[in-house]
Scaffold this motif. Structure first.
Motif, mmCIF file in Angstrom:
data_model
loop_
_atom_site.group_PDB
_atom_site.id
_atom_site.type_symbol
_atom_site.label_atom_id
_atom_site.label_comp_id
_atom_site.label_asym_id
_atom_site.label_seq_id
_atom_site.Cartn_x
_atom_site.Cartn_y
_atom_site.Cartn_z
ATOM 1 N N ALA A 87 -1.261 -1.940 -21.171
ATOM 2 C CA ALA A 87 -2.377 -1.295 -20.471
ATOM 3 C C ALA A 87 -1.814 -0.545 -19.276
ATOM 4 C CB ALA A 87 -3.378 -2.341 -19.997
ATOM 5 N N VAL A 88 -2.348 0.636 -19.024
ATOM 6 C CA VAL A 88 -1.978 1.400 -17.829
ATOM 7 C C VAL A 88 -3.279 1.732 -17.099
ATOM 8 C CG1 VAL A 88 -0.895 3.499 -16.932
ATOM 9 C CG2 VAL A 88 0.098 2.325 -18.915
ATOM 10 N N ILE A 89 -3.321 1.383 -15.823
ATOM 11 C CA ILE A 89 -4.547 1.563 -15.046
ATOM 12 C C ILE A 89 -4.607 2.981 -14.502
ATOM 13 C CG2 ILE A 89 -5.980 0.577 -13.194
ATOM 14 C CD1 ILE A 89 -4.856 -1.488 -15.388
ATOM 15 N N CYS A 90 -5.727 3.664 -14.714
ATOM 16 C CA CYS A 90 -5.919 5.020 -14.146
ATOM 17 C C CYS A 90 -7.338 5.137 -13.598
ATOM 18 C CB CYS A 90 -5.819 6.143 -15.156
ATOM 19 S SG CYS A 90 -5.087 5.873 -16.683
ATOM 20 N N SER A 117 -15.203 8.584 -0.579
ATOM 21 C CA SER A 117 -14.800 9.459 0.528
ATOM 22 C C SER A 117 -13.480 10.176 0.249
ATOM 23 C CB SER A 117 -14.721 8.678 1.831
ATOM 24 O OG SER A 117 -13.794 7.653 1.691
ATOM 25 N N THR A 118 -12.620 9.603 -0.590
ATOM 26 C CA THR A 118 -11.334 10.263 -0.869
ATOM 27 C C THR A 118 -11.260 10.800 -2.291
ATOM 28 O OG1 THR A 118 -10.314 8.232 -1.667
ATOM 29 C CG2 THR A 118 -10.112 8.687 0.699
ATOM 30 N N PHE A 119 -12.174 10.424 -3.162
ATOM 31 C CA PHE A 119 -12.179 10.753 -4.595
ATOM 32 C C PHE A 119 -11.060 10.015 -5.338
ATOM 33 C CE2 PHE A 119 -13.519 14.741 -2.364
ATOM 34 C CZ PHE A 119 -14.826 14.820 -2.798
ATOM 35 N N ASN A 120 -10.331 9.150 -4.670
ATOM 36 C CA ASN A 120 -9.145 8.511 -5.279
ATOM 37 C C ASN A 120 -9.402 7.065 -5.665
ATOM 38 O OD1 ASN A 120 -7.436 10.739 -5.210
ATOM 39 N ND2 ASN A 120 -6.990 10.418 -3.030
ATOM 40 N N ILE A 121 -8.519 6.531 -6.498
ATOM 41 C CA ILE A 121 -8.706 5.189 -7.069
ATOM 42 C C ILE A 121 -9.013 4.170 -5.970
ATOM 43 C CG2 ILE A 121 -6.233 4.579 -7.079
ATOM 44 C CD1 ILE A 121 -6.740 3.316 -9.897
ATOM 45 N N ASP A 122 -10.043 3.366 -6.241
ATOM 46 C CA ASP A 122 -10.465 2.330 -5.302
ATOM 47 C C ASP A 122 -9.565 1.110 -5.531
ATOM 48 O OD1 ASP A 122 -11.683 0.185 -4.099
ATOM 49 O OD2 ASP A 122 -13.624 0.433 -5.084
ATOM 50 N N PRO A 123 -8.798 0.685 -4.533
ATOM 51 C CA PRO A 123 -7.858 -0.416 -4.759
ATOM 52 C C PRO A 123 -8.525 -1.674 -5.317
ATOM 53 C CG PRO A 123 -7.380 0.658 -2.672
ATOM 54 C CD PRO A 123 -8.654 1.271 -3.183
ATOM 55 N N GLU A 124 -9.759 -1.959 -4.884
ATOM 56 C CA GLU A 124 -10.434 -3.164 -5.399
ATOM 57 C C GLU A 124 -10.711 -3.019 -6.899
ATOM 58 O OE1 GLU A 124 -10.800 -6.171 -4.426
ATOM 59 O OE2 GLU A 124 -9.622 -5.434 -2.742
ATOM 60 N N SER A 125 -11.160 -1.840 -7.298
ATOM 61 C CA SER A 125 -11.428 -1.607 -8.715
ATOM 62 C C SER A 125 -10.119 -1.615 -9.509
ATOM 63 C CB SER A 125 -12.170 -0.282 -8.890
ATOM 64 O OG SER A 125 -12.510 -0.097 -10.233
ATOM 65 N N CYS A 126 -9.061 -1.125 -8.894
ATOM 66 C CA CYS A 126 -7.736 -1.139 -9.541
ATOM 67 C C CYS A 126 -7.310 -2.589 -9.815
ATOM 68 C CB CYS A 126 -6.740 -0.433 -8.624
ATOM 69 S SG CYS A 126 -5.069 -0.402 -9.256
ATOM 70 N N ARG A 127 -7.527 -3.443 -8.813
ATOM 71 C CA ARG A 127 -7.193 -4.867 -8.962
ATOM 72 C C ARG A 127 -8.005 -5.477 -10.116
ATOM 73 N NH1 ARG A 127 -5.107 -6.844 -4.169
ATOM 74 N NH2 ARG A 127 -6.498 -5.588 -2.895
ATOM 75 N N ARG A 128 -9.290 -5.124 -10.150
ATOM 76 C CA ARG A 128 -10.147 -5.663 -11.224
ATOM 77 C C ARG A 128 -9.708 -5.119 -12.588
ATOM 78 N NH1 ARG A 128 -14.413 -4.882 -7.345
ATOM 79 N NH2 ARG A 128 -15.053 -2.953 -8.361
ATOM 80 N N ALA A 129 -9.229 -3.883 -12.607
ATOM 81 C CA ALA A 129 -8.788 -3.289 -13.886
ATOM 82 C C ALA A 129 -7.584 -4.041 -14.445
ATOM 83 C CB ALA A 129 -8.454 -1.812 -13.686
ATOM 84 N N VAL A 130 -6.698 -4.493 -13.565
ATOM 85 C CA VAL A 130 -5.546 -5.289 -14.026
ATOM 86 C C VAL A 130 -6.057 -6.569 -14.681
ATOM 87 C CG1 VAL A 130 -3.463 -6.550 -13.298
ATOM 88 C CG2 VAL A 130 -4.014 -4.335 -12.239
ATOM 89 N N ALA A 131 -7.048 -7.207 -14.031
ATOM 90 C CA ALA A 131 -7.612 -8.450 -14.579
ATOM 91 C C ALA A 131 -8.329 -8.167 -15.905
ATOM 92 C CB ALA A 131 -8.578 -9.072 -13.569
ATOM 93 N N THR A 132 -9.062 -7.065 -15.968
ATOM 94 C CA THR A 132 -9.771 -6.694 -17.206
ATOM 95 C C THR A 132 -8.770 -6.514 -18.350
ATOM 96 O OG1 THR A 132 -11.468 -5.569 -15.923
ATOM 97 C CG2 THR A 132 -11.322 -4.960 -18.235
ATOM 98 N N CYS A 340 -12.293 3.706 -23.832
ATOM 99 C CA CYS A 340 -11.301 3.026 -22.973
ATOM 100 C C CYS A 340 -11.966 1.867 -22.232
ATOM 101 C CB CYS A 340 -10.745 3.989 -21.915
ATOM 102 S SG CYS A 340 -9.720 5.265 -22.622
ATOM 103 N N PRO A 341 -11.258 0.738 -22.115
ATOM 104 C CA PRO A 341 -11.818 -0.349 -21.307
ATOM 105 C C PRO A 341 -12.003 0.096 -19.857
ATOM 106 C CG PRO A 341 -9.807 -1.040 -22.467
ATOM 107 C CD PRO A 341 -9.931 0.428 -22.662
ATOM 108 N N VAL A 342 -12.996 -0.526 -19.237
ATOM 109 C CA VAL A 342 -13.367 -0.182 -17.858
ATOM 110 C C VAL A 342 -13.260 -1.432 -16.993
ATOM 111 C CG1 VAL A 342 -15.404 0.429 -16.478
ATOM 112 C CG2 VAL A 342 -14.870 1.732 -18.536
ATOM 113 N N ALA A 343 -12.802 -1.264 -15.774
ATOM 114 C CA ALA A 343 -12.693 -2.403 -14.843
ATOM 115 C C ALA A 343 -14.055 -3.060 -14.663
ATOM 116 C CB ALA A 343 -12.192 -1.902 -13.490
#
Ligand SMILES: Cc1ncc(COP(=O)(O)O)c(C=O)c1O
Length: 383
Positions: A87-90, A117-132, A340-343
């Protein structure tokens, strides 16, 4: 209608590459003529010269020029052996190439939400995506943050997540070469960084092109081999399954000339962005580079809730002012990526941004008179 009013309605370019061409004068023609004279069209001397200049520019140990931003993303994934079962998180709110390279490798893109506010990946959602990904039985193998519209993602937070899970970061800086985060240029932050030299990018060539940046000697050597069919010491003895993914010498020669004026163009882009913010902040949500980041403003993207966004686009179009919607559909809404799976937590911010964003003309040669016309037209349309 008097002459003045008619002039005022002349169609404007969204990005004025012709103005840059005029500024460069004969320098680009001469650079191309030098390549035509020496005839080393593939891996000519300008390629190595450009790689060295790009590495110096951003403070990376290696810059490896290649055929596009997409291949610049694809090559590190190949070098890391990422494939089926991985899996690769994007982020979901990006250009499709970010996830495309993952899918092409046989791995699964797992989509994370972004920060409004930045349009960029939300670190919390990124963390959840790893778990997903783990819950689905996939092996997380990398994170691809995107520095969208020219603005760096939250690289410290992402580096902490990557370190906690022992994952490399592949930074998609296709839109943001020349931007910085906490005093460090993009290209020097992640295990590998990819950029694009597509003509409309802040540093663009006159065709397709890209580059990978890394401090990792072994990774650089592997990518150099992969971009030439996985060649070994003997080029007719392939040691990896690779690609034809080189940058043409002509494009390197053009980029060398453009790189000379790039710092000055970044200053001009920031001046244009500051004037937009001043003229529009009371009417729309305007983008801000944080205290710790500088942007290269590949796009100047404001936000307006529906139906105002589409009404503004129509009103500006009628006055000869082009706009663009980047992106009307997040990846999860596009046919190729909808499975694609989602966080966990979903993608509410990506979905909302797709309805609210609108990008305005932005380039270093947008003079004050023309920019004032754009600002006045927006103010009139939103009044
Ligand atoms: C965020 C992002 N990633 C990757 C790419 C791919 O770059 P290229 O078009 O050079 O292949 C782009 C280009 O638009 C992009 O905007």
């Amino acid at each position: 209608m008097n002459q003045h009013a008619r002039l005022d309605e002349r169609p404007l370019p969204f990005i004025d590459l012709a103005a840059q061409r005029r500024r460069l004068g004969p320098a680009v023609d001469e650079a191309i003529a030098r390549v035509l004279a020496h005839c080393q069209f593939i891996q000519g001397p300008e390629v190595a010269e450009l790689e060295s200049a790009l590495a110096d520019f951003c403070g990376a140990r290696h810059a490896i020029a290649c055929s596009s931003g997409t291949d610049a993303l694809r090559l590190p994934l190949m070098a890391w052996g990422i494939g089926p079962g991985a899996a690769v998180i994007c982020p979901a709110f990006t250009f499709c190439a970010t996830a495309e390279v993952v899918a092409l490798s046989g791995a699964t893109p797992v989509l994370a939400d972004v920060d409004a506010s930045t349009f960029n990946i939300d670190p919390e959602s990124c963390r959840r995506a790893v778990a997903t990904a783990k819950k689905l039985g996939l092996t997380p193998r990398a994170i691809i943050p995107v520095d969208l519209f020219g603005l760096p993602a939250d690289h410290d937070a992402l580096a902490a997540i990557a370190a906690a899970h022992d994952l490399p970061l592949l930074d998609d800086a296709a839109q943001s070469f020349g931007a910085s985060y906490k005093g460090r240029m993009l290209g020097s932050l992640a295990r590998a960084t990819a950029t694009s030299f597509f003509p409309a990018k802040p540093l663009g060539c006159y065709g397709d092109g890209g580059a990978v940046f890394t401090d990792d000697d072994a990774l650089a050597a592997r990518i150099k081999s992969l971009r030439v069919h996985g060649e070994g010491v003997d080029k007719y003895d392939a040691v990896h399954v690779g690609l034809t993914a080189r940058l043409d010498t002509v494009q390197a020669a053009i980029l060398l000339e453009k790189l000379k004026i790039f710092p000055d163009e970044i200053v001009a882009r920031n001046r244009v962005a500051a004037r937009y913010a001043e003229g529009l902040a009371d009417l729309a949500i305007v983008p801000r580079a944080g205290n710790e980041s500088t942007s290269v403003w590949a796009q100047y993207t404001i936000r307006l809730a529906p139906p105002r966004r589409d009404a503004l686009a129509a009103a500006l179009k009628a006055r000869g002012i082009p706009t663009a919607i980047y992106y009307a559909k997040p990846l999860n809404r596009q046919a190729a990526y909808r499975d694609c799976p989602v966080a966990d937590g979903g993608l509410p911010v990506s979905e909302r941004l797709a309805e609210e964003v609108i990008s305005l003309p932005m380039h270093p040669y947008l003079d004050e008179v023309v920019q004032d016309r754009i600002i006045a037209a927006i103010r009139r349309a939103l009044a």
